[in-house]
Design a protein around this motif. Structure first.
Motif, PDB file in Angstrom:
ATOM      1  N   ALA A   1       0.844  -1.193   0.000  1.00 31.30           N
ATOM      2  CA  ALA A   1       0.000   0.000   0.000  1.00 31.30           C
ATOM      3  C   ALA A   1       0.878   1.241   0.000  1.00 31.30           C
ATOM      4  N   THR A   2       0.335   2.309  -0.562  1.00 38.83           N
ATOM      5  CA  THR A   2       0.978   3.618  -0.500  1.00 38.83           C
ATOM      6  C   THR A   2       0.000   4.588   0.137  1.00 38.83           C
ATOM      7  N   GLY A   3       0.531   5.628   0.775  1.00 34.60           N
ATOM      8  CA  GLY A   3      -0.375   6.521   1.468  1.00 34.60           C
ATOM      9  C   GLY A   3       0.166   7.916   1.662  1.00 34.60           C
ATOM     10  N   VAL A   4      -0.745   8.809   2.001  1.00 33.43           N
ATOM     11  CA  VAL A   4      -0.441  10.191   2.358  1.00 33.43           C
ATOM     12  C   VAL A   4      -1.242  10.508   3.614  1.00 33.43           C
ATOM     13  N   ALA A   5      -0.620  11.232   4.526  1.00 33.51           N
ATOM     14  CA  ALA A   5      -1.314  11.630   5.752  1.00 33.51           C
ATOM     15  C   ALA A   5      -0.929  13.055   6.101  1.00 33.51           C
ATOM     16  N   ILE A   6      -1.811  13.736   6.793  1.00 32.94           N
ATOM     17  CA  ILE A   6      -1.457  15.022   7.386  1.00 32.94           C
ATOM     18  C   ILE A   6      -1.700  14.920   8.883  1.00 32.94           C
ATOM     19  N   THR A   7      -0.841  15.596   9.631  1.00 32.05           N
ATOM     20  CA  THR A   7      -0.861  15.445  11.089  1.00 32.05           C
ATOM     21  C   THR A   7      -1.800  16.455  11.740  1.00 32.05           C
ATOM     22  N   ALA A   8      -2.973  16.616  11.148  1.00 30.30           N
ATOM     23  CA  ALA A   8      -4.002  17.501  11.697  1.00 30.30           C
ATOM     24  C   ALA A   8      -5.346  16.992  11.215  1.00 30.30           C
ATOM     25  N   ASN A   9      -6.388  17.402  11.905  1.00 28.17           N
ATOM     26  CA  ASN A   9      -7.748  17.130  11.463  1.00 28.17           C
ATOM     27  C   ASN A   9      -8.137  18.240  10.489  1.00 28.17           C
ATOM     28  N   PRO A  10      -8.299  17.942   9.196  1.00 24.80           N
ATOM     29  CA  PRO A  10      -8.560  19.012   8.227  1.00 24.80           C
ATOM     30  C   PRO A  10      -9.979  19.553   8.273  1.00 24.80           C
TER      31      PRO A  10
END
Length: 665
Positions: free
Chosen positions: A539-548
C-alpha cells in the motif's frame, strides 16, 4: 531573442548565497491568504439558529421540529448534512433529549447546563468524556442523528471511540427511532472498527447502512474552502497543462493528475483529498471542490468563459458573475508582497548520506532530503529508505561548466519569454533538452555508481530535492521529476537519470508557479536524492498530522491505497480514509471510506492505523518546531510493506486553513 544555444560560449560563475539556520531554512515566500469564511454573507447554506428554537425537545414530530434543532456544522466530514445530537439519561427514566445542536455543539456542554444537579452532578469535561463514552457504568448514551441531504438518508451514529455494548446500542436505537417522525427510515452507521465489533451480536436486528453507500450518493465535496475569482473554463477531455492560464477557474469532468497554478478547480467526480491537486490547492489557498457532473451543471455552463466569483463553503457553494475590479484586487492580494531568494550553498560537493543531514541542510541538499533526514534521525526509529544526496554543487557545476548560466539569465529577462506562454514553453523545452544532452562529470558518475552497489539488486529512484519546494508557503508538489532505474544500472542509466532530474527545474509548470510566488529562478538549485526502491509494498499513502475538518477535535488524516493504485494521482478511484482523533490518551480511529479498488475490504487493520498514528504524532512533534506560520501540520508520504511496516518517504510542511466564523467579507 538569442536562443540559449547561441549563448553556450558565455561563462558566468554563480556566487553562493549565505546559508541560514533553524526554521529559516524551511521558510518559503511570504504568502498572503485571503480570509476563509465558513459562512458566506447572504448565503443560507448554514442557517442561523431560529429565535424560537428550544434548547431541547423530547420528541421530533415533523420537519419543522427537526429544522428548529438541526445544525449544518462547518466542520462536518461530509458536506450537505444536518445534525441533531441526542442524550439519553439512564438515571432519569431514560429520558431522551434532542438538543438545539448549533447552540449546544458538545454533549458535555448541554449536560452540564441542563442535567447537572446536586443529586446527579455532571463531572468535569475530561471525566465526562471517559465515563460517558468508554465505560459500562455511564449515566448517558450520547449520539447524533444525521440527515445526509444528497442521499436523503437518516442515520443514528455513535462516537467512533464509544464502546457501548451492542445490546445497549440496539435499545438506544429503538428508543430514538420511536421518538422521531422519520423512524422507519432511520439507519445505524458505524464509524469505526470498534463500533462494528460492539454491534456484531445484534447486526441482524439493526438496519445498517455502510459509509460507502452514502459516498455513492454524495454530490458535493469541498476540499479547500474559500473565495476565488477567475475566468471560468469548462474542460472537456484531458487537461492540456500548457494551455492553463493562472487567472482561470477550471471545471473538469475528471480529476487531473496535476494542476498548474490556477485560481481554482471544480471536478465532476469526487477527489482523493490528499491527491497532488488537493495538496497543491490547499497550500496555494485556492478553492477546490467536487460536484458530480459539474461540467454539465447549468450553474457552471451558463457562465463558461465569463469572469466569476466562486465561494466554496463547508455545506454548499455559490458561483456568480464578477466585476473585473473586484477580481484584479483579489489577484493582487494573492501574490507575495516581496521577492523570495532561495538559499544556496555550493561549497559541499561530496555525496552525502541522507541520515547525516538535518533540517538546516536545505541550502546544500534541498528541502525534501533535509526533512526526510530529520525523520531518519528520530528515536525511536522511524524507517525511511535511506540513500544519499548529490548536492547542489554538482547541478551548478553542470550549468557553469557547460556555459549555460548567462543564457538562462538573458532568457529570464526577455520580454517575449515573460509575456507569451507558448514562447516560454518552447524555450524551457529547449533548455531542458540541452541540460539533458550535455555531459555529466565522469568523476561524479563513478562515485554514484560505487554508492549504488550498497543498494544490492533493487531498483533505484533518483528524486528531486530543491530549495524551491516543500517549504512553508511553497509546497511545489509535483513540480519536479523523479526517475526510477532498474537494478544494476549502467553508466548511461545513471547519467540520464541525473540529467532528467536536473532538467526538471525548468518545466513550464515549475517556472510559472515560482514566478507567481516571486521566487528568484536564478537561485533555484537541484539536488538529487538517490534511494533504493522499497520492495514488497502492499500500500501507499499520504497523511497530514491535523484534522482538516475542524480545529476543535485534534487528529490525523490518513489516505491509503493498494500498491496497484495511487493516492497522489488517484483519478476517479476512492482511497481508504481514516480520521484518527488524538485528543485523548487512546486514539480514536474513524473510517471515512474503504478503497474502491478492494471491494470494501480494509487495506489497513485497526492495529496498523493505531501504529501509523503514533508514528505521525511523533513526526509532527519532531518537525513542527522547524516550521514557521502559517504551517500547522506535516504532510507525510509513506508506503506499507507486506510485513505491515511503515516506511516514510517524504515529510514537509502543510497548512490547514480552518474556516473563520468572524470574517466579514
Amino acid at each position: 531573442m538569442r536562443t540559449i544555444t547561441t549563448l553556450l560560449s558565455l561563462i558566468l560563475t554563480i556566487a553562493a548565497v549565505g546559508c541560514g539556520s533553524g526554521s529559516a531554512a524551511l521558510t518559503g515566500p511570504e504568502t498572503p491568504r485571503p480570509s476563509v469564511a465558513a459562512i458566506e454573507p447572504g448565503d443560507d447554506s448554514v442557517p442561523d439558529v431560529p429565535l424560537e428554537a428550544p434548547d431541547y425537545v423530547h420528541r421530533i414530530d415533523d420537519l419543522h421540529g427537526w429544522s428548529l434543532l438541526a445544525a449544518r456544522p462547518e466542520g462536518a466530514v461530509f458536506a450537505r448534512t444536518e445534525v441533531v445530537k441526542f442524550l439519553i439519561d439512564l438515571e432519569d427514566e431514560r429520558k431522551v433529549y434532542f438538543t438545539q445542536t448549533a447552540r449546544w455543539e458538545i454533549h458535555y456542554d448541554f449536560a452540564r447546563e441542563f442535567l447537572h444537579s446536586a443529586e446527579r452532578p455532571v463531572e468535569s469535561h475530561g471525566a465526562f468524556n471517559v465515563r460517558e463514552y468508554r465505560t459500562v457504568d455511564r449515566r448517558f448514551v450520547c449520539g447524533s442523528l444525521v440527515h445526509y441531504l444528497d442521499a436523503d438518508t437518516w442515520t443514528f451514529e455513535m462516537l467512533a471511540g464509544d464502546d457501548l455494548a451492542g445490546d445497549r446500542v440496539l435499545r438506544a436505537f429503538e428508543q430514538v427511532r420511536e421518538a422521531v417522525y422519520f423512524g422507519e427510515d432511520l439507519r445505524y452507521r458505524s464509524l469505526s472498527d470498534l463500533n462494528d465489533r460492539q454491534i456484531a451480536g445484534v447486526r441482524d436486528r439493526l438496519p445498517i447502512i455502510a459509509t460507502d453507500e452514502l459516498l455513492g450518493d454524495l454530490r458535493y465535496q469541498p476540499l479547500t474552502q474559500g473565495v476565488t475569482f477567475g475566468y471560468l473554463r469548462i474542460v472537456r477531455g484531458p487537461l492540456d497543462m500548457a494551455a492553463v492560464r493562472r487567472n482561470e477557474l477550471l471545471v473538469t469532468a475528471d480529476v487531473p493528475p496535476d494542476l498548474p497554478l490556477t485560481m481554482g478547480l471544480v471536478t465532476g467526480t469526487l477527489q482523493a483529498p490528499l491527491a497532488h491537486v488537493g495538496v497543491l490547492s490547499q497550500n496555494r489557498g485556492t478553492p477546490n471542490m467536487a460536484l458530480r457532473g459539474a461540467h454539465d451543471d447549468p450553474r457552471f455552463t451558463a457562465l463558461d468563459g465569463q469572469l466569476v466569483r466562486l465561494f466554496v463553503g463547508p455545506q454548499d457553494f455559490k458561483v456568480e458573475a464578477a466585476r473585473p475590479e473586484d477580481a484584479n484586487r483579489f489577484w493582487a492580494a494573492m501574490r507575495p508582497p516581496r521577492p523570495f531568494t532561495p538559499q544556496v550553498d555550493v561549497s559541499e560537493s561530496r555525496l552525502l548520506d541522507l541520515c547525516d543531514l538535518n533540517h538546516t541542510s536545505v541550502p546544500v541538499a534541498g528541502a525534501k532530503a533535509s526533512q526526510l533526514a530529520e525523520v531518519c534521525n528520530m528515536r525511536p526509529r522511524v524507517r525511511t529508505p535511506g540513500g544519499f544526496v548529490i548536492p547542489f554543487a554538482h547541478y551548478r557545476q553542470h550549468l557553469t561548466r557547460n556555459n549555460l548560466v548567462v543564457g538562462i539569465d538573458q532568457m529570464l529577462v526577455d520580454g517575449a519569454f515573460r509575456d507569451d506562454r507558448p514562447t516560454r514553453d518552447g524555450h524551457l523545452r529547449e533548455l531542458r533538452d540541452i541540460i539533458g544532452r550535455l555531459p555529466v562529470d565522469r568523476g561524479l558518475v563513478r562515485q554514484v555508481r560505487r554508492k549504488l552497489r550498497s543498494f544490492g539488486t533493487t531498483r533505484t529512484i533518483f528524486r528531486s530535492s530543491t530549495n524551491a519546494e516543500d517549504l512553508v508557503g511553497f509546497n511545489g508538489a509535483g513540480l519536479y521529476s523523479s526517475v526510477v532505474v532498474d537494478a544494476n544500472p549502467t553508466e548511461e542509466d545513471v547519467v540520464n537519470a541525473i540529467r532528467e532530474v536536473w532538467a526538471s527545474v525548468w518545466t513550464l509548470r515549475g517556472y510559472d508557479e515560482r514566478d507567481f510566488y516571486r521566487i528568484d529562478h536564478r537561485q533555484v538549485a537541484m539536488a538529487v536524492l538517490v534511494q533504493p526502491f522499497v520492495s514488497d509494498v502492499i500500500a501507499t499513502g499520504v497523511a497530514i498530522t491535523a484534522n482538516p475538518f475542524t480545529v476543535h477535535r485534534p487528529g490525523v488524516f490518513i489516505n491509503v491505497q493498494t500498491a496497484g493504485g495511487s493516492v497522489t494521482d488517484a483519478g476517479a478511484s476512492v482511497p481508504e480514509q481514516h480520521l484518527v482523533y488524538t485528543y485523548s490518551a487512546t486514539p480514536e480511529p474513524e473510517v471515512l471510506s474503504r478503497s474502491s479498488l478492494t471491494d470494501g475490504q480494509p487495506i489497513l487493520n485497526e492495529a496498523d492505523v493505531i501504529r501509523l498514528t503514533g508514528t505521525l504524532v511523533a513526526i509532527d512533534q519532531r518537525m513542527r518546531p522547524f516550521y514557521t506560520a502559517p504551517a500547522n501540520a506535516v504532510d507525510v508520504e509513506f508506503v506499507v510493506t507486506r510485513s505491515h511496516e511503515v516506511v516514510v518517504v517524504q515529510a514537509r510542511p502543510y497548512t490547514v486553513v480552518y474556516p473563520d466564523l468572524n470574517t466579514d467579507r
